[in-house]
Design an enzyme around this catalytic site. Structure first.
Site, PDB file in Angstrom:
ATOM      1  N   GLU A 281       3.949  -1.371  -3.279  1.00 28.57           N
ATOM      2  CA  GLU A 281       2.999  -1.847  -2.264  1.00 28.57           C
ATOM      3  C   GLU A 281       2.828  -3.356  -2.309  1.00 28.57           C
ATOM      4  O   GLU A 281       2.459  -3.972  -1.319  1.00 28.57           O
ATOM      5  CB  GLU A 281       1.624  -1.176  -2.446  1.00 28.57           C
ATOM      6  CG  GLU A 281       1.543   0.162  -1.744  1.00 28.57           C
ATOM      7  CD  GLU A 281       0.130   0.712  -1.597  1.00 28.57           C
ATOM      8  OE1 GLU A 281      -0.835   0.089  -2.065  1.00 28.57           O
ATOM      9  OE2 GLU A 281       0.007   1.798  -1.012  1.00 28.57           O
ATOM     10  N   HIS A 302      20.572  13.693 -17.347  1.00 35.51           N
ATOM     11  CA  HIS A 302      21.286  14.897 -16.907  1.00 35.51           C
ATOM     12  C   HIS A 302      21.107  15.134 -15.404  1.00 35.51           C
ATOM     13  O   HIS A 302      21.415  16.204 -14.898  1.00 35.51           O
ATOM     14  CB  HIS A 302      20.823  16.107 -17.716  1.00 35.51           C
ATOM     15  CG  HIS A 302      21.121  15.962 -19.175  1.00 35.51           C
ATOM     16  ND1 HIS A 302      22.171  16.606 -19.806  1.00 35.51           N
ATOM     17  CD2 HIS A 302      20.537  15.197 -20.137  1.00 35.51           C
ATOM     18  CE1 HIS A 302      22.205  16.263 -21.077  1.00 35.51           C
ATOM     19  NE2 HIS A 302      21.222  15.400 -21.309  1.00 35.51           N
ATOM     20  N   LYS A 416      -0.840   6.047   9.251  1.00 31.22           N
ATOM     21  CA  LYS A 416      -2.202   6.524   9.515  1.00 31.22           C
ATOM     22  C   LYS A 416      -2.492   6.494  11.009  1.00 31.22           C
ATOM     23  O   LYS A 416      -3.014   7.456  11.566  1.00 31.22           O
ATOM     24  CB  LYS A 416      -3.236   5.649   8.787  1.00 31.22           C
ATOM     25  CG  LYS A 416      -3.201   5.776   7.280  1.00 31.22           C
ATOM     26  CD  LYS A 416      -4.310   4.957   6.668  1.00 31.22           C
ATOM     27  CE  LYS A 416      -4.162   4.849   5.165  1.00 31.22           C
ATOM     28  NZ  LYS A 416      -5.061   3.877   4.575  1.00 31.22           N
TER      29      LYS A 416
HETATM   30  O1  PA5 Z   1      -3.415  -0.220  -3.660  1.00 32.09           O
HETATM   31  C1  PA5 Z   1      -4.062   0.133  -2.704  1.00 32.09           C
HETATM   32  O2  PA5 Z   1      -4.865  -0.614  -2.141  1.00 32.09           O
HETATM   33  C2  PA5 Z   1      -3.926   1.531  -2.151  1.00 32.09           C
HETATM   34  O3  PA5 Z   1      -2.953   2.254  -2.815  1.00 32.09           O
HETATM   35  C3  PA5 Z   1      -5.242   2.287  -2.273  1.00 32.09           C
HETATM   36  O4  PA5 Z   1      -5.607   2.377  -3.609  1.00 32.09           O
HETATM   37  C4  PA5 Z   1      -5.138   3.681  -1.666  1.00 32.09           C
HETATM   38  O5  PA5 Z   1      -4.665   3.596  -0.336  1.00 32.09           O
HETATM   39  C5  PA5 Z   1      -6.495   4.370  -1.677  1.00 32.09           C
HETATM   40  O6  PA5 Z   1      -7.447   3.609  -1.000  1.00 32.09           O
HETATM   41  P1  PA5 Z   1      -8.982   3.887  -1.141  1.00 32.09           P
HETATM   42  O7  PA5 Z   1      -9.367   3.655  -2.554  1.00 32.09           O
HETATM   43  O8  PA5 Z   1      -9.638   2.929  -0.213  1.00 32.09           O
HETATM   44  O9  PA5 Z   1      -9.232   5.334  -0.750  1.00 32.09           O
END
Ligand code: PA5
Length: 428
Positions: A281, A302, A416
């Site tokens: 990310e 493996h 989303k």
């Molecule tokens: O790193 C990030 O920002 C994301 O992976 C969030 O942790 C994830 O989308 C969950 O978001 P939230 O804590 O707002 O539910």
């Protein structure tokens, strides 16, 4: 403590090449430490500046749960659960729920699987259950659905007032989840605004579930503080964290666009999952980024081993070698030696695992896959905290070297939006 062995990588990048990007690493360091061009960056000083009162509160609440609950449900997705799960498996076991005499821990709300939700609600029947819903935004669909089911479940068993004693929310101070928690009287832990999801494992997001399983969270923070001290200074020689960031970036420039994070114990699986999310990310944007993959050896030797040895040469590996296991077993002597294993009699299983690691390093580097090896002495809380901070800092520097913002994730919104349209969510 951590020591990084670059010798299996140096065959693929010269000292001169590493020197050639010193200045870029310095610019990245400055961007993070001095220029403050990015937000949220609260994770940077967290091991030094965390709120001690909050941590004490976490420990007290966790002790109550350990005394009173059979099952502890952690609801969250992405950065809101991976760090805690990584810590619990790394420091206890991937079989934690079978081994320990503390609350069983289940992670839900990290998918939209009805079977998963149903199964875990069945497991909760006739058990004393507490839940921790973790969502910084408080609006993420997956945990929101799971929370609704588990709230209904708790209210049906304990009534509204009984349920409220069993629900813990970890969220941002301004979120809808916080409003709901205040209305309902749920205990809340606040995620500092300047700490983003995937950099939040050392905040209440990760610390509270860890503490419920008996992990000493102060030791975890202590380990992270050691890393903070080791990696805050930019000197004439790159520290190991910056050198890792520099070398992986040089590999990327050579077309080695996939990094495989390798562990040698099944209980490291979720650590590699946490790492994948952190780097995936943070780096994968603007058409750039090293693809983060993972493997557990020797298991995956493996399955993926053939590809790594002889497939497309666009790979490099980062190996986490934890030298000492908690329980080392000795291989016995057999009278008839029918399995031909007597050459290993008296040797420990961990000795064999170490030899597998050494052999694989040789084979894979000979096959054209560079390796960076992170050596740790044991599966300790301090080492876990240290490793987390090492990768958080390396990730931020790496993303700067790529020329992308390490702290946003604009692409996550696309699925989303499409899903909300299909689901008929108002305003989509
Ligand atoms: O790193 C990030 O920002 C994301 O992976 C969030 O942790 C994830 O989308 C969950 O978001 P939230 O804590 O707002 O539910």
């Amino acid at each position: 403590m951590l020591s990084v062995d670059f010798s299996f990588a140096e065959r693929f990048v010269s000292g001169e090449q590493i020197k050639s990007i010193y200045d870029e690493v310095f610019q990245a360091h400055k961007k993070i430490h001095e220029d403050k061009v990015f937000e949220p960056i609260g994770w940077l000083d967290l091991p030094k500046k965390y709120d001690k009162k909050v941590v004490d509160e976490i420990i007290i609440e966790a002790q109550n749960i350990r005394k009173n609950c059979d099952v502890f449900i952690v609801i969250g997705i992405g950065g809101s659960y991976l760090g805690a799960r990584a810590a619990i498996e790394f420091l206890h076991s991937n079989n934690y729920n079978l081994l320990e005499n503390t609350p069983k821990i289940f992670f839900v709300g990290n998918s939209i699987s009805s079977d998963e939700l149903y199964e875990i609600m069945q497991i909760c029947k006739n058990k004393s259950v507490c839940i921790n819903v973790i969502s910084k935004s408080g609006t993420t669909t997956e945990p929101a659905i799971a929370f609704r089911f588990f709230r209904d479940f708790l209210e049906s068993v304990y009534g509204k007032s009984g349920a409220k004693e069993r629900i813990y929310c970890t969220t941002d101070s301004g979120s809808n989840l916080k409003k709901l928690a205040d209305e309902m009287g749920y205990k809340t832990f606040i995620i500092p605004q300047n700490i983003g999801g995937r950099y939040s494992v050392l905040s209440p997001v990760g610390l509270f579930p860890m503490a419920v399983t008996g992990i000493d969270v102060k030791k975890v923070l202590g380990g992270a503080l050691n890393a903070l001290t080791d990696y805050s200074i930019y000197g004439e020689n790159l520290n190991d964290c910056y050198k890792y960031a520099a070398i992986r970036n040089l590999f990327y420039r050579q077309g080695k666009v996939t990094e495989i994070m390798v562990g040698y114990h099944p209980k490291m699986h979720y650590f590699t999952e946490w790492w994948k999310q952190l780097f995936g990310e943070s780096e994968g944007k603007n058409g750039r980024g090293i693809f983060p993959a993972s493997a557990i050896f020797s298991t995956d030797l493996h399955s993926l081993g053939q590809y790594i040895q002889q497939g497309l040469r666009n790979l490099f590996e980062t190996v986490i070698n934890v030298k000492k296991t908690n329980n080392d077993l000795i291989i016995s002597e057999s009278q008839n030696n029918a399995d031909g294993l007597n050459y290993l009699s008296g040797k420990s299983v961990n000795f064999v695992n170490q030899k597998a690691l050494e052999a694989t390093l040789l084979a894979h580097t000979n096959g054209g896959v560079p390796n960076i090896v992170l050596n740790l002495d044991s599966f300790s809380e301090e080492n876990f905290g240290y490793l987390v901070y090492f990768f958080e800092k390396a990730c931020a520097v790496s993303a700067c070297l790529l020329g992308v913002n390490p702290f946003n994730q604009p692409g996550v919104e696309n699925y989303k939006k499409e899903m909300f349209k299909l689901l008929g969510k108002p305003n989509f």
